[in-house]
Enzyme design. Structure first.
Site, PDB file in Angstrom:
ATOM      1  N   CYS A 130      -3.370   5.950  -0.335  1.00  0.00           N
ATOM      2  CA  CYS A 130      -2.279   5.774   0.631  1.00  0.00           C
ATOM      3  C   CYS A 130      -2.176   7.065   1.429  1.00  0.00           C
ATOM      4  O   CYS A 130      -2.547   8.131   0.935  1.00  0.00           O
ATOM      5  CB  CYS A 130      -0.966   5.512  -0.102  1.00  0.00           C
ATOM      6  SG  CYS A 130       0.364   5.024   1.015  1.00  0.00           S
ATOM      7  N   CYS A 162       2.835   5.538   5.635  1.00  0.00           N
ATOM      8  CA  CYS A 162       1.636   5.183   4.875  1.00  0.00           C
ATOM      9  C   CYS A 162       0.437   4.868   5.759  1.00  0.00           C
ATOM     10  O   CYS A 162      -0.628   4.495   5.265  1.00  0.00           O
ATOM     11  CB  CYS A 162       1.946   4.008   3.955  1.00  0.00           C
ATOM     12  SG  CYS A 162       3.309   4.371   2.818  1.00  0.00           S
ATOM     13  N   CYS A 201       0.760   8.352   2.824  1.00  0.00           N
ATOM     14  CA  CYS A 201       2.099   8.960   2.970  1.00  0.00           C
ATOM     15  C   CYS A 201       2.201  10.351   2.349  1.00  0.00           C
ATOM     16  O   CYS A 201       3.030  11.144   2.772  1.00  0.00           O
ATOM     17  CB  CYS A 201       3.180   8.036   2.410  1.00  0.00           C
ATOM     18  SG  CYS A 201       3.070   7.761   0.639  1.00  0.00           S
ATOM     19  N   SER A 238       9.588   5.317 -10.487  1.00  0.00           N
ATOM     20  CA  SER A 238      10.323   6.573 -10.697  1.00  0.00           C
ATOM     21  C   SER A 238      11.822   6.364 -10.871  1.00  0.00           C
ATOM     22  O   SER A 238      12.433   6.944 -11.774  1.00  0.00           O
ATOM     23  CB  SER A 238      10.055   7.533  -9.535  1.00  0.00           C
ATOM     24  OG  SER A 238      10.425   6.943  -8.301  1.00  0.00           O
ATOM     25  N   GLU A 269       1.042 -12.580  -0.961  1.00  0.00           N
ATOM     26  CA  GLU A 269       0.433 -11.242  -0.927  1.00  0.00           C
ATOM     27  C   GLU A 269      -0.636 -11.114  -2.018  1.00  0.00           C
ATOM     28  O   GLU A 269      -1.730 -10.611  -1.781  1.00  0.00           O
ATOM     29  CB  GLU A 269       1.493 -10.149  -1.143  1.00  0.00           C
ATOM     30  CG  GLU A 269       2.335  -9.814   0.077  1.00  0.00           C
ATOM     31  CD  GLU A 269       1.586  -8.941   1.088  1.00  0.00           C
ATOM     32  OE1 GLU A 269       0.387  -8.676   0.903  1.00  0.00           O
ATOM     33  OE2 GLU A 269       2.211  -8.538   2.085  1.00  0.00           O
ATOM     34  N   LYS A 309       4.341  -5.188  -3.346  1.00  0.00           N
ATOM     35  CA  LYS A 309       5.067  -3.919  -3.383  1.00  0.00           C
ATOM     36  C   LYS A 309       6.284  -4.037  -2.460  1.00  0.00           C
ATOM     37  O   LYS A 309       6.142  -4.271  -1.256  1.00  0.00           O
ATOM     38  CB  LYS A 309       4.157  -2.776  -2.933  1.00  0.00           C
ATOM     39  CG  LYS A 309       4.887  -1.437  -2.866  1.00  0.00           C
ATOM     40  CD  LYS A 309       3.945  -0.285  -2.599  1.00  0.00           C
ATOM     41  CE  LYS A 309       4.724   1.012  -2.453  1.00  0.00           C
ATOM     42  NZ  LYS A 309       3.845   2.170  -2.283  1.00  0.00           N
ATOM     43  N   LYS A 351       5.472  -4.327  -8.077  1.00  0.00           N
ATOM     44  CA  LYS A 351       6.158  -3.035  -8.062  1.00  0.00           C
ATOM     45  C   LYS A 351       7.405  -3.100  -7.211  1.00  0.00           C
ATOM     46  O   LYS A 351       7.313  -3.587  -6.096  1.00  0.00           O
ATOM     47  CB  LYS A 351       5.188  -2.000  -7.484  1.00  0.00           C
ATOM     48  CG  LYS A 351       5.759  -0.620  -7.358  1.00  0.00           C
ATOM     49  CD  LYS A 351       4.821   0.268  -6.590  1.00  0.00           C
ATOM     50  CE  LYS A 351       5.533   1.599  -6.381  1.00  0.00           C
ATOM     51  NZ  LYS A 351       4.807   2.484  -5.522  1.00  0.00           N
TER      52      LYS A 351
HETATM   53  C1  PBG Z   1       2.797   5.660  -2.031  1.00  0.00           C
HETATM   54  C2  PBG Z   1       3.459   5.315  -3.301  1.00  0.00           C
HETATM   55  C3  PBG Z   1       4.829   5.277  -3.595  1.00  0.00           C
HETATM   56  C4  PBG Z   1       4.918   4.991  -4.961  1.00  0.00           C
HETATM   57  C5  PBG Z   1       3.625   4.821  -5.435  1.00  0.00           C
HETATM   58  N1  PBG Z   1       2.739   5.009  -4.389  1.00  0.00           N
HETATM   59  C6  PBG Z   1       6.009   5.590  -2.771  1.00  0.00           C
HETATM   60  C7  PBG Z   1       6.364   4.751  -1.631  1.00  0.00           C
HETATM   61  O1  PBG Z   1       5.769   3.715  -1.343  1.00  0.00           O
HETATM   62  O2  PBG Z   1       7.286   5.171  -0.915  1.00  0.00           O
HETATM   63  C8  PBG Z   1       6.192   4.906  -5.746  1.00  0.00           C
HETATM   64  C9  PBG Z   1       6.053   5.194  -7.216  1.00  0.00           C
HETATM   65  C10 PBG Z   1       7.317   5.454  -7.927  1.00  0.00           C
HETATM   66  O3  PBG Z   1       8.449   5.363  -7.379  1.00  0.00           O
HETATM   67  O4  PBG Z   1       7.226   5.770  -9.120  1.00  0.00           O
HETATM   68  N2  PBG Z   1       2.936   4.755  -0.996  1.00  0.00           N
END
Ligand code: PBG
Length: 332
Positions: A124, A134, A126, A278, A237, A199, A252
């Site tokens: 990714c 991203c 970002c 997280s 998706e 996601k 996710k």
């Molecule tokens: C990158 C990415 C993200 C997460 C995993 N890959 C952040 C987002 O999409 O903003 C989040 C993982 C987490 O919150 O533990 N795009």
């Protein structure tokens, strides 16, 4: 029909730990878990992430020991995220495919130290773009098709650094197909893709964005990540990513999306991965630090529930602790 009670009493099989263990339908195991690791530049660095107590940004030289510890707990895989300083970022995230980039170096270091540990890399932009989105930005919009080539370049450079699995998390349309084609062309036809297929645009990524320094500098991600209100769209998706060549698919976040995991499990036969993100970790940590929840019991309950819903594998910041707790016995 006679009333089932008192002939039927479900409490009979709950009476002792041995009976509960015998009749347990879902068994969580260390081999179900994937441990995320944040990698930064520098030497001898292990910086705790304020919003994620017990989680760190590691410099590459410190990773082999951490990777060996994780492997020693019976955890089969890690998932790597790069953390960059602001001056290493640019508009198109070019550090993402740098052969000497922080993730590429980390993959090599871990594979040398713990060759049996499966190394998965997050694909990714970002964490690498100065605007924190991203993909490429034009006129304030994240453009889809021009981003695909950059993601493919990043994935190939991870494979070249000996990543075992690449995991695109950007949510551009067509990225799995583009990455598959690029990997095949570069001689990595056997490198699997774990697609962050469903996601959602979730508030629960907040602590991660602080950890990775990847918060968008303007706007949000709702024009590419999914609307939390949608379930049928998640199945579309996932289906598209499978058609484009995904070997495993992800849902996710996990906790607020157990229905999506369960529906995906019923519909699809490939491995389903859930990301216990997280914010889900931080919520539990904060409550535990306040003495409001028993961390161990709550974490194992959550992970068991994610597996019960149908996930084969769970990405979780609790992986190392959970593996240790499972080894000690769950006190059931
Ligand atoms: C990158 C990415 C993200 C997460 C995993 N890959 C952040 C987002 O999409 O903003 C989040 C993982 C987490 O919150 O533990 N795009």
């Amino acid at each position: 029909m006679t009333a089932p009670f008192p002939t039927v009493r479900l409490r009979r099989l709950r009476a002792s730990a041995a009976l509960r263990r015998m009749t347990r339908e879902t068994a969580l195991d260390a081999r179900d878990l994937i441990y995320p690791l944040f990698v930064c530049r520098g030497e001898d660095a292990q910086q705790e992430i304020p919003a994620m107590p017990g989680q760190y940004r590691w410099s590459v030289d410190r990773l082999p020991a951490e990777a060996a510890r994780v492997a020693g707990l019976g955890i089969p895989a890690v998932l790597l995220f790069g953390v960059l300083g602001d001056r290493d970022k640019d508009g198109c995230g070019s550090a993402a495919w740098d052969e000497q980039g922080v993730v590429q170096e980390a993959v090599r270091a871990i594979k040398r130290a713990a060759p049996e540990l499966v190394v998965i890399t997050d694909v990714c932009l970002c964490e690498y773009t100065d605007h924190g989105h991203c993909g490429l930005v034009e006129d304030g919009r994240v453009v889809n098709d021009a981003t695909l080539e950059l993601l493919a370049r990043q994935a190939v450079s991870h494979a070249r650094a000996s990543a075992d699995i690449v995991a695109p998390s950007d949510m551009m349309d067509g990225r799995v197909g583009a990455i598959r084609a690029a990997l095949d062309r570069a001689g990595f036809a056997d490198t699997p893709i774990l697609a962050y297929a469903a996601k959602y645009a979730s508030a629960f990524y907040g602590p991660f964005r602080e950890a990775a320094g990847s918060a968008p500098q303007f706007g949000d991600r709702r024009a590419y990540q999914m609307d939390p209100a949608n379930a049928r769209e998640a199945l579309r998706e996932i289906e598209l990513d499978i058609q484009e060549g995904a070997d495993m698919v992800m849902v996710k976040p996990a906790l607020a999306y157990l229905d999506i995991i369960a529906r995906a499990r019923r519909r699809f036969d490939l491995p389903i991965v859930a990301y216990n993100v997280s914010g889900e970790y931080s919520m539990l940590k904060a409550a535990a630090q306040n003495g409001w929840l028993d961390e161990r019991r709550a974490a194992l309950e959550i992970l068991t529930a994610i597996k019960r819903a149908g996930a084969d594998l769970i990405i979780t910041y609790h992986a190392a602790d959970a593996a240790r707790w499972l080894r000690e016995g769950d006190g059931a």
